[in-house]
Design an enzyme around this catalytic site. Structure first.
Site, PDB file in Angstrom:
ATOM      1  N   ARG A 137      19.444 100.471  23.858  1.00 46.26           N
ATOM      2  CA  ARG A 137      18.563 101.465  23.159  1.00 46.26           C
ATOM      3  C   ARG A 137      19.573 102.417  22.228  1.00 46.26           C
ATOM      4  O   ARG A 137      20.331 102.902  22.832  1.00 46.26           O
ATOM      5  CB  ARG A 137      17.635 102.031  24.076  1.00 46.26           C
ATOM      6  CG  ARG A 137      16.725 101.022  24.442  1.00 46.26           C
ATOM      7  CD  ARG A 137      15.328 101.852  25.259  1.00 46.26           C
ATOM      8  NE  ARG A 137      14.609 100.915  26.056  1.00 46.26           N
ATOM      9  CZ  ARG A 137      13.503 100.974  26.775  1.00 46.26           C
ATOM     10  NH1 ARG A 137      12.984 102.282  26.768  1.00 46.26           N
ATOM     11  NH2 ARG A 137      12.980  99.887  27.297  1.00 46.26           N
ATOM     12  N   ARG A 139      19.521 108.745  30.578  1.00 46.56           N
ATOM     13  CA  ARG A 139      19.174 108.031  29.212  1.00 46.56           C
ATOM     14  C   ARG A 139      20.473 107.604  28.672  1.00 46.56           C
ATOM     15  O   ARG A 139      21.194 108.286  28.272  1.00 46.56           O
ATOM     16  CB  ARG A 139      18.534 109.245  28.258  1.00 46.56           C
ATOM     17  CG  ARG A 139      17.852 108.768  27.124  1.00 46.56           C
ATOM     18  CD  ARG A 139      17.386 110.089  26.262  1.00 46.56           C
ATOM     19  NE  ARG A 139      16.176 110.394  26.994  1.00 46.56           N
ATOM     20  CZ  ARG A 139      15.115 109.979  27.083  1.00 46.56           C
ATOM     21  NH1 ARG A 139      14.508 109.125  26.374  1.00 46.56           N
ATOM     22  NH2 ARG A 139      14.035 110.850  27.840  1.00 46.56           N
ATOM     23  N   GLU A 199      10.091 109.745  34.628  1.00 49.18           N
ATOM     24  CA  GLU A 199       9.514 108.167  34.464  1.00 49.18           C
ATOM     25  C   GLU A 199      10.456 107.169  34.885  1.00 49.18           C
ATOM     26  O   GLU A 199      11.947 107.218  34.601  1.00 49.18           O
ATOM     27  CB  GLU A 199       9.281 107.906  32.837  1.00 49.18           C
ATOM     28  CG  GLU A 199       8.640 106.578  32.698  1.00 49.18           C
ATOM     29  CD  GLU A 199       8.866 106.198  31.333  1.00 49.18           C
ATOM     30  OE1 GLU A 199       8.721 106.948  30.307  1.00 49.18           O
ATOM     31  OE2 GLU A 199       9.108 105.061  31.246  1.00 49.18           O
ATOM     32  N   SER A 225       6.785 101.849  33.703  1.00 50.51           N
ATOM     33  CA  SER A 225       5.992 102.098  32.722  1.00 50.51           C
ATOM     34  C   SER A 225       5.088 100.590  32.467  1.00 50.51           C
ATOM     35  O   SER A 225       5.793  99.830  32.545  1.00 50.51           O
ATOM     36  CB  SER A 225       6.623 102.297  31.350  1.00 50.51           C
ATOM     37  OG  SER A 225       5.600 102.629  30.426  1.00 50.51           O
TER      38      SER A 225
HETATM   39  P1  AMP Z   1      10.048 101.516  28.333  1.00 54.75           P
HETATM   40  O1  AMP Z   1      10.345 100.113  28.079  1.00 54.75           O
HETATM   41  O2  AMP Z   1      10.492 102.370  27.444  1.00 54.75           O
HETATM   42  O3  AMP Z   1       8.583 101.787  29.099  1.00 54.75           O
HETATM   43  O4  AMP Z   1      11.233 101.819  29.605  1.00 54.75           O
HETATM   44  C1  AMP Z   1      10.753 101.327  30.786  1.00 54.75           C
HETATM   45  C2  AMP Z   1      11.730 101.941  31.788  1.00 54.75           C
HETATM   46  O5  AMP Z   1      13.121 101.643  31.477  1.00 54.75           O
HETATM   47  C3  AMP Z   1      11.539 103.419  32.141  1.00 54.75           C
HETATM   48  O6  AMP Z   1      10.633 103.661  32.860  1.00 54.75           O
HETATM   49  C4  AMP Z   1      12.813 103.891  32.604  1.00 54.75           C
HETATM   50  O7  AMP Z   1      13.089 103.590  33.936  1.00 54.75           O
HETATM   51  C5  AMP Z   1      13.767 102.861  31.650  1.00 54.75           C
HETATM   52  N1  AMP Z   1      14.479 103.376  30.530  1.00 54.75           N
HETATM   53  C6  AMP Z   1      13.934 103.584  29.412  1.00 54.75           C
HETATM   54  N2  AMP Z   1      14.938 103.996  28.390  1.00 54.75           N
HETATM   55  C7  AMP Z   1      15.929 104.275  29.221  1.00 54.75           C
HETATM   56  C8  AMP Z   1      17.311 104.803  28.692  1.00 54.75           C
HETATM   57  N3  AMP Z   1      17.440 105.167  27.551  1.00 54.75           N
HETATM   58  N4  AMP Z   1      18.180 104.763  29.737  1.00 54.75           N
HETATM   59  C9  AMP Z   1      17.902 104.328  30.858  1.00 54.75           C
HETATM   60  N5  AMP Z   1      16.739 104.016  31.384  1.00 54.75           N
HETATM   61  C10 AMP Z   1      15.651 103.776  30.463  1.00 54.75           C
END
Ligand code: AMP
Length: 417
Positions: free
Chosen positions: A258, A273, A345, A348
């Site tokens: 990301r 992050r 979080e 999700s």
């Molecule tokens: P998402 O797919 O955006 O719903 O993210 C799913 C999970 O990935 C989140 O709940 C975090 O545990 C982890 N996550 C998302 N973005 C990051 C990031 N930039 N760095 C580390 N973990 C992340």
């Protein structure tokens, strides 16, 4: 992409959904207009082609005297057909642009508003109390040689890190436990590609408003996935899948990438992050009428995993404006992070209904044998970020960290020291 037939019949539902998301309801009218222009263009083209066919037959049967006039008419008609086809292509493209601007229709009951307008559904577990000053995950990670941010930055830049020694084992162990649980719950393990074609990235809805979050390899016209959801959604693209025996459930194990373009200055310390992290993601293909129940199941599987690593957490019902374009409903589990005095979080889970599958062309046959668009759902089962909560919640007065019992066989020790 939303269902155009549904849109024509229920424009007010789509307008209300746009409002719940804080998005422009006027886009619904733009799409309706584009839809009717396209239908008119298709009709006009069909009529001209029918005329052309009839004229062709007449030319075949015509006498030598009649023929020149008919041929002149035919060439005029051919020019009109060509123009109609061009107009149809233009109308198709305009429809596509308008359709991509409308996010999935929010599920009934999802809260309206933005990031802070979630509804708290449940709080689980006891928040730990310490009779010493708790350290944050990075302090623990560095003092116990689990995380090396400095060398991560030296090698790759900010928001990169090395998981080292028992830190690496802790992460691998957690992911392995998640994989075992996924298999036990009926998911097929998958290690998918992390580079995908543009149409797969677009089909999953990630190239909308947040496209700048995604790494793109220009020379190869490929995107690096931010989640294995993308590859798993693409896995059955363009297929008619068999859902007669129940859902198809996959669990993807991948690194996720990301750009975190909009997060400047946010969570700059440690691994909360980062640009690259590992994740086990559940992904289900299911009949639309069963999707809401499957969504609850994915949440249950996440809870099971959070319980296994002994974390206190809460569950929130995410508000419309924070759903992302593909989700109709989203539940997040947020774990307690002691040094932040806050829930953050960790998981999700989203019900994307038929939104992703429509664009990707994933269908199944209903009981009458008619192809119908499938529904897709996804949910996090474990990620690198969980290490933050594990280290902080399980730290001890002597600066060591207790390894949750379920992870001990994977890590090979019950205390990180
Ligand atoms: P998402 O797919 O955006 O719903 O993210 C799913 C999970 O990935 C989140 O709940 C975090 O545990 C982890 N996550 C998302 N973005 C990051 C990031 N930039 N760095 C580390 N973990 C992340």
């Amino acid at each position: 992409m939303i269902d155009l037939k549904f849109l024509r019949e229920n424009p007010d539902v789509v307008r209300a959904s746009q409002r719940t998301r804080g998005e422009d309801p006027g886009l619904v009218d733009v799409l309706l207009e584009a839809d009717s222009s396209r239908r008119a263009a298709v009709l006009a083209g069909d009529q001209l082609r029918a005329e052309q066919k009839a004229l062709g037959k007449k030319v075949g049967k015509a006498s030598p005297d009649e023929r020149p006039a008919l041929l002149a008419g035919a060439s005029e008609l051919a020019a009109k057909v060509k123009a109609a086809e061009a107009a149809q292509n233009e109308a198709d493209a305009a429809l596509d642009v308008a359709a991509r601007k409308i996010s999935n229709i929010v599920e009934d009951g999802a809260p309206a508003g933005g990031e802070d307008d979630y509804v708290l559904l449940e709080t689980v577990g006891e928040i730990p109390t310490f009779d010493f000053e708790p350290k944050d995950h990075l302090e623990l990670g560095e003092s116990l040689n689990l995380i090396d941010m400095e060398r991560g930055a030296k090698v790759s830049g900010s928001r990169f890190y090395f998981m080292t020694g028992y830190g690496a084992l802790l992460q691998q162990g957690m992911l392995q436990l998640a994989a075992q649980k996924a298999v036990k719950n009926g998911f097929q393990m998958m290690i998918p590609p992390v580079l995908v074609r543009p149409e797969i990235m677009a089909g999953t809805g990630f190239l909308g408003a947040h496209a700048d979050e995604i790494y793109r390899l220009e020379a190869d016209d490929l995107y690096l996935v931010g989640t294995s959801e993308v590859a798993l959604a693409g896995y059955h693209s363009g297929e008619i899948i068999d859902l007669s025996d129940g859902p198809k459930r996959y669990a993807g194990w991948s690194s996720c990438f990301r750009r975190e373009a909009g997060s400047y200055g946010k969570d700059t310390r440690g691994i909360i992050r980062v640009h690259q992290f590992d994740k086990i993601e559940m992904f289900s293909y299911i009949k639309p009428e069963d999707a809401a129940a499957e969504h609850k199941k994915l949440l249950e599987f996440e809870r099971e995993m959070l319980a296994a690593v002994e974390l206190p957490y809460r569950i929130i019902d995410v508000a419309g404006g924070d759903l992302g374009s593909s989700a109709a409903r989203k539940y997040d589990c947020e774990a307690w992070v002691p040094t932040q005095n806050a829930y953050r979080e960790l998981t999700s889970t989203s019900n994307c209904t038929t939104f992703q599958a429509r664009r990707l062309g994933v269908r199944y046959r209903d009981e009458n044998g008619k192809p119908q668009t499938a529904a897709t759902l996804n949910g996090t089962l474990a990620t690198t970020r969980w290490i933050v909560a594990i280290l902080e919640n399980h730290q001890q007065a002597d600066g060591t960290v207790r390894v949750p019992e379920a992870l001990v066989p994977f890590v090979g020790t019950d205390v990180l020291r």
